[in-house]
Design a protein around this motif. Structure first.
Motif, PDB file in Angstrom:
ATOM      1  N   THR A   1      37.245  48.739  50.783  1.00  0.00           N
ATOM      2  CA  THR A   1      36.067  48.299  50.568  1.00  0.00           C
ATOM      3  C   THR A   1      36.274  47.427  49.225  1.00  0.00           C
ATOM      4  O   THR A   1      36.996  47.858  48.539  1.00  0.00           O
ATOM      5  CB  THR A   1      34.985  49.328  50.133  1.00  0.00           C
ATOM      6  N   ASN A   2      35.555  46.392  49.317  1.00  0.00           N
ATOM      7  CA  ASN A   2      35.741  45.702  47.849  1.00  0.00           C
ATOM      8  C   ASN A   2      34.321  45.703  46.934  1.00  0.00           C
ATOM      9  O   ASN A   2      34.103  45.076  46.024  1.00  0.00           O
ATOM     10  CB  ASN A   2      35.926  44.275  48.129  1.00  0.00           C
ATOM     11  N   TRP A   3      33.594  46.664  47.269  1.00  0.00           N
ATOM     12  CA  TRP A   3      32.439  46.708  46.450  1.00  0.00           C
ATOM     13  C   TRP A   3      32.726  47.479  45.136  1.00  0.00           C
ATOM     14  O   TRP A   3      31.927  47.122  44.082  1.00  0.00           O
ATOM     15  CB  TRP A   3      31.389  47.947  47.139  1.00  0.00           C
ATOM     16  N   LEU A   4      33.813  48.042  44.891  1.00  0.00           N
ATOM     17  CA  LEU A   4      34.148  48.601  43.667  1.00  0.00           C
ATOM     18  C   LEU A   4      34.812  47.735  42.670  1.00  0.00           C
ATOM     19  O   LEU A   4      34.889  47.929  41.376  1.00  0.00           O
ATOM     20  CB  LEU A   4      35.002  49.897  43.686  1.00  0.00           C
ATOM     21  N   ASP A   5      35.247  46.474  43.258  1.00  0.00           N
ATOM     22  CA  ASP A   5      36.241  45.579  42.537  1.00  0.00           C
ATOM     23  C   ASP A   5      35.447  44.550  41.910  1.00  0.00           C
ATOM     24  O   ASP A   5      35.156  43.392  42.229  1.00  0.00           O
ATOM     25  CB  ASP A   5      37.156  44.817  43.550  1.00  0.00           C
ATOM     26  N   SER A   6      34.955  44.712  40.715  1.00  0.00           N
ATOM     27  CA  SER A   6      34.260  43.747  39.913  1.00  0.00           C
ATOM     28  C   SER A   6      35.072  42.796  39.415  1.00  0.00           C
ATOM     29  O   SER A   6      36.281  42.920  39.123  1.00  0.00           O
ATOM     30  CB  SER A   6      33.699  44.588  38.613  1.00  0.00           C
ATOM     31  N   ALA A   7      34.412  41.629  39.273  1.00  0.00           N
ATOM     32  CA  ALA A   7      35.143  40.535  39.280  1.00  0.00           C
ATOM     33  C   ALA A   7      36.038  40.375  37.936  1.00  0.00           C
ATOM     34  O   ALA A   7      35.541  40.654  36.979  1.00  0.00           O
ATOM     35  CB  ALA A   7      34.352  39.312  39.477  1.00  0.00           C
ATOM     36  N   GLY A   8      37.291  39.693  38.035  1.00  0.00           N
ATOM     37  CA  GLY A   8      38.198  39.430  37.242  1.00  0.00           C
ATOM     38  C   GLY A   8      39.214  40.283  36.888  1.00  0.00           C
ATOM     39  O   GLY A   8      40.009  40.196  35.950  1.00  0.00           O
ATOM     40  N   GLN A   9      39.279  41.414  37.443  1.00  0.00           N
ATOM     41  CA  GLN A   9      40.456  42.362  37.254  1.00  0.00           C
ATOM     42  C   GLN A   9      41.605  41.595  38.046  1.00  0.00           C
ATOM     43  O   GLN A   9      41.586  40.833  39.032  1.00  0.00           O
ATOM     44  CB  GLN A   9      40.018  43.483  38.355  1.00  0.00           C
ATOM     45  N   HIS A  10      42.717  42.051  37.287  1.00  0.00           N
ATOM     46  CA  HIS A  10      43.925  41.533  37.752  1.00  0.00           C
ATOM     47  C   HIS A  10      45.263  42.559  37.330  1.00  0.00           C
ATOM     48  O   HIS A  10      44.945  42.863  36.105  1.00  0.00           O
ATOM     49  CB  HIS A  10      44.219  39.880  37.531  1.00  0.00           C
ATOM     50  N   LEU A  11      46.263  42.015  37.819  1.00  0.00           N
ATOM     51  CA  LEU A  11      47.690  42.813  37.336  1.00  0.00           C
ATOM     52  C   LEU A  11      48.653  41.935  37.542  1.00  0.00           C
ATOM     53  O   LEU A  11      49.004  41.483  38.591  1.00  0.00           O
ATOM     54  CB  LEU A  11      47.600  44.040  37.985  1.00  0.00           C
TER      55      LEU A  11
ATOM     56  N   PRO B   1      28.181  44.702  40.383  1.00  0.00           N
ATOM     57  CA  PRO B   1      27.839  43.453  39.883  1.00  0.00           C
ATOM     58  C   PRO B   1      28.585  42.608  38.916  1.00  0.00           C
ATOM     59  O   PRO B   1      28.189  41.807  38.500  1.00  0.00           O
ATOM     60  CB  PRO B   1      26.438  43.502  39.546  1.00  0.00           C
ATOM     61  N   TYR B   2      29.442  43.511  38.061  1.00  0.00           N
ATOM     62  CA  TYR B   2      29.659  43.101  36.870  1.00  0.00           C
ATOM     63  C   TYR B   2      31.370  42.277  36.883  1.00  0.00           C
ATOM     64  O   TYR B   2      31.964  42.135  37.879  1.00  0.00           O
ATOM     65  CB  TYR B   2      30.153  44.330  35.753  1.00  0.00           C
ATOM     66  N   ALA B   3      31.210  41.472  35.823  1.00  0.00           N
ATOM     67  CA  ALA B   3      32.341  40.587  35.653  1.00  0.00           C
ATOM     68  C   ALA B   3      32.953  40.540  34.423  1.00  0.00           C
ATOM     69  O   ALA B   3      32.230  40.476  33.383  1.00  0.00           O
ATOM     70  CB  ALA B   3      32.143  39.364  36.271  1.00  0.00           C
ATOM     71  N   TYR B   4      34.480  40.448  34.206  1.00  0.00           N
ATOM     72  CA  TYR B   4      34.835  40.223  32.873  1.00  0.00           C
ATOM     73  C   TYR B   4      36.271  39.358  33.264  1.00  0.00           C
ATOM     74  O   TYR B   4      37.119  39.857  33.668  1.00  0.00           O
ATOM     75  CB  TYR B   4      35.083  41.249  32.152  1.00  0.00           C
ATOM     76  N   TYR B   5      36.265  38.052  32.686  1.00  0.00           N
ATOM     77  CA  TYR B   5      37.293  37.279  32.857  1.00  0.00           C
ATOM     78  C   TYR B   5      38.251  37.159  31.581  1.00  0.00           C
ATOM     79  O   TYR B   5      37.590  37.289  30.343  1.00  0.00           O
ATOM     80  CB  TYR B   5      36.874  35.962  33.380  1.00  0.00           C
ATOM     81  N   SER B   6      39.483  36.909  31.697  1.00  0.00           N
ATOM     82  CA  SER B   6      40.235  37.026  30.168  1.00  0.00           C
ATOM     83  C   SER B   6      41.452  36.216  30.970  1.00  0.00           C
ATOM     84  O   SER B   6      41.687  35.720  31.874  1.00  0.00           O
ATOM     85  CB  SER B   6      40.819  38.362  29.923  1.00  0.00           C
TER      86      SER B   6
END
Length: 742
Positions: A318-328, A443-448
């Motif tokens: 599922t991608n329901w847990l993947d709040s936007a902006g996450q990366h590695l 629904p959350y997003a945090y971009y960096s």
């Protein structure tokens, strides 16, 4: 504490020594089974035609240049090898290099061909056939190398090596296509490698130039849209093939099973020179750049969680847990140079130096679970991190005789300097984004951005001297004694450069002893003892006592085992007891040390060739763990340690289609305590995987086609990751690969 609890605690804490009767009974059973099993296998081998036995031992079919399918031909090495690879030489650090069967500790070897057949995608896949290893890893994330061995997590700072050289593994998924094999030393590695947690040591062995040229190319596909390309080129050149070069390149890119993205490029270079009959030099380098997004967050279970069990399982796809902006985003660099010199027929000198550099740019969420309904708060962490390791080791290995006794000696010294750089307070974000539920889209997003400021947060220096002597008392009996002497210093710093905590100790002694008995040339019975000291943990930002440094922990391991390798079957078994200082998170979210963790268990495995076409392998571990001598959790099971695990694999060489091999494997992992309080379990689960490999010849070139389906039943389950952390298990995935040798 009521009377029942008090009695349970008393029973638990009084079990402070191995059970001699159980050990003796198990060894008696193992020896008897070895004798009976050997006779049965020998009778089967005698009944089978010689050509069939040869074909069965290889499991691979050759094809003639004109496309016909003749009888299988393999070399002698393939005939004698089995899936356990007990005669394969493995690196044992200060013990030098010796075969698994002559190593008085439990070990596992997974070859490059095994990795290709399994189409491994993370470290848990690599050791899927080992019941002692529990998968805590999630592909394409910072957790990709998390595993526990005998219920103990492997130390990501000191438990991973590349060709015996240290590097920081956190967030790094190795390019398995570039590896010759992966070695696992189970349990304590204190004498062999210095300061390390007692879970074990993983050593990645890279491909090097051989005597034969190699030119191969393969392409692969993994659900939902990840494509890989890999090239392997090896040559010898110069007078009499004096110089060798091998290069491996891997590119991986596409959409992952949880709607994330991966873009990875990795290159490994190996150079060697046989300058004289006695003098060899070599240089190895690895460079890898990986960028991924859309990771499934880890789920934290705090002390305030309300509920008697975990929420209903969800799919790891599922991608329901993947709040936007996450990366590695990670970068790995490792450079190694060394010299091997044959001083005399029985004496060699080896020295090598390495430099590794690892950088991470992380933007990831942690979901703090509130209740059994799946409500959570989403906390985002964002920052840059970096590590450097400078390492040098020199060893003398040789043989001498004193009267009737033969000695195998190793003398050596090692120096290691590790530095850790973490994000500054101004550039590191650790904020709560909001509330959500596991069964609804996040629904959350945090971009960096990247390139955030870092500072030198800590520095660790080790200087060690070590010596070991393996004495051959008779043709059957031998004894091993080893000692490592270490000067250790650890400092942590503020952003201003001031020392905030320090630990230093000279003359740390970590010994090892073993007694070995050769039941026959292919069977070793052993008993061993080893100690280890692990570095004091710097408490992470997620805990109430963030930034503090815990004291180093000493561990002890007792082990009795048997290993046997034959042409058509092999087996091993071990009884073990590990004592380690307990570290856990208490109800106030403080990471604390209290009492001792005890791990007692039995592990046993074997593989047998049945007739001409069938290979059957199995592995099992029974594990009893508890906290002792502490103030809080005495008698409770240790978090992260399943009581029972079992793995099995069956392969079938299809006689009507030479070159075609079908396989299926299954692994059952018993329920696991999520946290030391002993009030939440993951539940047991079994995963079934199937696959097929087909070797043929097209246009005069050897071609290998591979297909694999992992988690065939698409089982949903909770995966234990770390103390009080869980994650959804991976969904059903399909992998395909085609390789051509020129």
């Amino acid at each position: 504490m009521n009377n029942e609890e008090r009695q349970k605690t008393t029973r638990r804490t009084t079990r402070t020594h191995p059970r001699p009767l159980r050990i003796a009974a198990w060894l008696t059973f193992a020896a008897a089974a070895q004798s009976a099993f050997g006779q049965t296998a020998a009778q089967e081998g005698a009944a089978a035609p010689a050509s069939g036995a040869t074909a069965a031992a290889s499991g691979k079919a050759a094809v003639s240049a004109d496309g016909a399918l003749p009888a299988v031909q393999v070399n002698a090495t393939s005939v004698s090898d089995t899936p356990l690879h007990l005669e394969t030489p493995v690196s044992n650090g200060a013990l030098g290099t010796r075969s698994q069967i002559d190593t008085p500790f439990s070990t596992t070897v997974v070859t490059g061909e095994d990795l290709a057949d399994r189409q491994a995608n993370k470290l848990g896949d690599v050791f899927a056939g080992d019941a002692s290893v529990t998968d805590n890893s999630s592909a394409y994330s910072a957790w990709a190398t998390y595993i526990t061995v005998r219920g103990l997590a492997i130390d990501w700072q000191n438990g991973f090596k590349i060709d015996g050289n240290p590097f920081i593994s956190y967030g790094i998924t190795m390019p398995y296509e570039n590896l010759e094999r992966v070695e696992l030393l189970k349990g304590l590695g204190g004498f062999m490698y210095g300061f390390a947690a007692p879970g074990g040591v993983v050593n990645y062995v890279t491909k090097t130039p051989g005597k034969d040229p190699v030119t191969s190319f393969d392409v692969g596909y993994r659900m939902d849209g990840v494509l890989t390309q890999h090239a392997d080129l090896s040559r010898r050149f110069g007078p009499d093939g004096m110089f060798g070069a091998r290069i491996n390149y891997t590119h991986e890119q596409g959409k992952t099973y949880n709607a994330g993205n991966i873009n990875r490029n990795s290159v490994a270079l190996a150079l060697d020179g046989q300058l004289t009959r006695d003098l060899d030099v070599y240089f190895n380098a690895i460079y890898q750049q990986s960028r991924s997004s859309g990771q499934t967050p880890s789920i934290y279970i705090p002390g305030t969680y309300t509920g008697s069990s975990l929420p209903a399982t969800i799919s790891g796809g599922t991608n329901w847990l993947d709040s936007a902006g996450q990366h590695l985003n990670t970068n790995l660099q490792l450079y190694t140079a060394g010299v091997k010199y044959q001083i005399a027929p029985d004496w060699t000198f080896n020295t090598s130096a390495s430099y590794s550099k690892v950088a991470r740019d992380r933007n990831e969420s942690t979901l703090t679970l509130l209740n059994q309904a799946g409500d959570y708060t989403d906390t985002r962490w964002n920052g840059d991190e970096g590590h450097q390791d400078i390492y040098w080791q020199g060893t003398f290995e040789g043989k001498v005789k004193t009267g009737p006794f033969a000695h195998q000696l190793v003398f050596g010294a090692a120096v290691q300097r590790q530095t850790n750089d973490y994000g500054t307070a101004a550039s590191t974000i650790y904020d709560t984004l909001g509330a959500g539920n596991l069964y609804e889209p996040n629904p959350y997003a945090y971009y960096s951005g990247s390139g955030l400021a870092k500072y030198r947060a800590s520095e660790i220096n080790q200087k060690a001297l070590f010596v070991s002597d393996t004495v051959q008392l008779t043709s059957r009996w031998s004894v091993l004694a080893g000692l490592r002497y270490t000067n250790y210093d650890q400092e942590t710093f503020s952003e201003a450069g001031a020392t905030t905590a320090a630990y230093g100790k000279n003359g740390v002694i970590t010994p090892t002893f073993a007694l070995m008995y050769k039941l026959d040339p292919l069977t070793t019975i052993y008993t061993s003892y080893v100690e280890s000291l692990e570095a004091g943990q710097v408490v992470a930002d997620t805990y109430a006592n963030a930034g503090s440094v815990l004291n180093p922990l000493r561990s002890r391991q007792y082990e009795v085992g048997i290993k046997t390798e034959h042409g058509r079957w092999s087996a091993n078994a071990a009884l073990f007891r590990i004592e380690r200082g307990a570290t856990y998170t208490n109800s106030q979210n403080v990471l604390t040390q209290d009492g001792t963790s005890i791990y007692e268990g039995i592990e046993a495995g074997g593989s047998v060739r049945l007739g001409r076409d069938w290979q059957v392998a199995g592995d099992v571990m029974l594990l009893d763990t508890w906290y002792a001598k502490g103030q809080t959790y005495n008698g409770k099971r240790v978090a992260g340690a399943p009581q029972f695990t079992a793995a099995a694999r069956v392969t079938y060489d299809v006689p009507l289609v030479p070159g075609l091999q079908l396989g299926a494997d299954a692994k059952y992992t018993g329920n696991t305590e999520v946290r030391p309080a002993g009030d939440l379990q993951t539940g047991g689960y079994m995963l079934v995987n199937v696959g097929a490999n087909y070797m043929t010849r097209i246009g005069g070139h050897d071609v290998t086609l591979r297909a694999a389906v992992d988690n065939l039943a698409n089982r949903r389950y909770w995966l234990f990751q770390y103390d009080s952390y869980i994650a959804p298990g991976e969904p059903r995935t399909v992998s395909l690969n085609a390789k051509i040798d020129f």
